[in-house]
Design a protein around this motif. Structure first.
Motif, PDB file in Angstrom:
ATOM      1  N   THR A  10      36.123  17.021  49.287  1.00 51.85           N
ATOM      2  CA  THR A  10      34.705  16.885  49.633  1.00 51.85           C
ATOM      3  C   THR A  10      33.856  17.483  48.526  1.00 51.85           C
ATOM      4  N   GLY A  17      40.564  19.401  51.616  1.00 47.84           N
ATOM      5  CA  GLY A  17      40.411  19.458  53.064  1.00 47.84           C
ATOM      6  C   GLY A  17      41.125  20.636  53.697  1.00 47.84           C
ATOM      7  N   SER A  65      36.322  25.699  56.433  1.00 53.01           N
ATOM      8  CA  SER A  65      34.912  25.317  56.306  1.00 53.01           C
ATOM      9  C   SER A  65      34.024  26.493  55.916  1.00 53.01           C
ATOM     10  N   ASP A  66      34.329  27.693  56.407  1.00 48.88           N
ATOM     11  CA  ASP A  66      33.489  28.837  56.070  1.00 48.88           C
ATOM     12  C   ASP A  66      33.640  29.226  54.607  1.00 48.88           C
ATOM     13  N   ARG A  88      34.409  26.987  52.172  1.00 48.57           N
ATOM     14  CA  ARG A  88      33.681  25.944  51.445  1.00 48.57           C
ATOM     15  C   ARG A  88      32.189  26.250  51.428  1.00 48.57           C
ATOM     16  N   GLU A  89      31.654  26.658  52.574  1.00 50.49           N
ATOM     17  CA  GLU A  89      30.233  26.952  52.666  1.00 50.49           C
ATOM     18  C   GLU A  89      29.868  28.159  51.805  1.00 50.49           C
TER      19      GLU A  89
END
Length: 297
Positions: free
Chosen positions: A97, A208, A212-213, A215-216
């Protein structure tokens, strides 16, 4: 008692941070010799480590041939900083992503001194022109200028970095060099013979498998990079004024630039990107010719 409780809370918080810290690998294009890449990207690794609390390790390769082989093999990395055609490939094949990109779009310029440049693109047919090897974006775009193999320059992939190609013009080892615009703008005494079409700027993307945390946290750190004068050197080394948010739609069709490259296979008809796979090759770092650098080394 209150002080004791406060110290205990701080100790528990620090212990929690330590326990949750992880190590992530950042792959970069082999735009520099492996030893030089360590110096170029170390400030970025240190900045990301300080900003997120995680450790970041650099992964590069000896040359573009090895880099392309590893990419096709699905060698596992967590983040990648590269041009749009590689980013598009990772998105469609490996489930990456895009997080952020350089604010500046990517263009490549064919540079020469004024006397050579007067003859234009046809004037370089049969003459030496330096570029980084395939499938670097510069090499692929240079080949777009000369689609007739009989009427083309003698493309020399002997430079160990984009700037080396320009220096070879001054030393009269070549008549022209294909370089990205962030390098071309450093040499106003040379003339642009031709400039490529525009691509989305160099992009930092995440696999992937990255939480997510994380990546953020990485994305936010990169977006704030230009606001801190103390880490200005990071942007200087990366050749950008700042990073901005990236969206998947910006890379639509960018993978097509790789279509004529040896080993490229058309994407399967399925609309579901392949999940990031474990490497299908088992070579140690010495055999790969690359390096691994950890923040704080």
């Amino acid at each position: 008692m209150k002080l004791k409780n406060c110290l205990l809370a701080m100790a528990l918080a620090l212990a929690g941070m330590s326990a949750s810290a992880a190590e992530y690998t950042l792959a970069v294009e082999p735009n520099y010799p492996p030893s030089q890449a360590q110096q170029i990207y170390q400030p970025l690794l240190d900045y990301l480590s300080a900003s997120t609390g995680h450790t970041f390790k650099l992964k590069t390769a000896a040359n573009y041939h090895v880099y392309w082989r590893d990419l096709r093999a699905g060698m596992k990395v967590d983040f990648a900083f590269e041009e749009a055609h590689f980013t598009g490939y990772r998105m469609g094949r490996l489930g990456f992503t895009p997080l952020v990109r350089t604010a500046e779009a990517t263009r490549y310029s064919l540079l020469a001194d004024s006397m050579v440049a007067e003859e234009g693109i046809p004037g370089l047919i049969g003459r030496p022109v330096v570029s980084m090897p395939a499938p670097s974006m510069g090499y692929l775009l240079l080949n777009e200028l000369y689609r007739n193999p009989i009427a083309s320059p003698e493309i020399k992939s002997v430079a160990s970095g984009w700037r080396d190609g320009v220096e070879m013009i001054f030393s009269q080892e070549t008549d022209a060099a294909m370089v990205p615009n962030y390098i071309a703008q450093l040499y106003p005494n040379l003339v642009v013979v031709s400039e490529s079409r525009e691509f989305t700027g160099r992009t930092l993307s995440a696999a992937g498998t990255v939480p997510s945390d994380v990546r953020e946290a990485v994305a936010q750190a990169m977006l704030k990079l230009h606001e801190d004068p103390a880490v200005y050197e990071v942007l200087v080394e990366l050749g950008s004024a700042q990073f901005v948010e990236a969206s998947a739609g910006e890379y639509e069709g960018s993978e097509r630039l790789l279509a004529g490259v040896f080993g490229y296979k058309p994407r399967p008809a399925s609309n579901t990107p392949a999940q990031a796979a474990e490497p299908t090759i088992d070579l140690d770092d010495e055999e790969l010719g690359g390096i691994e650098v950890t923040a704080g080394d």
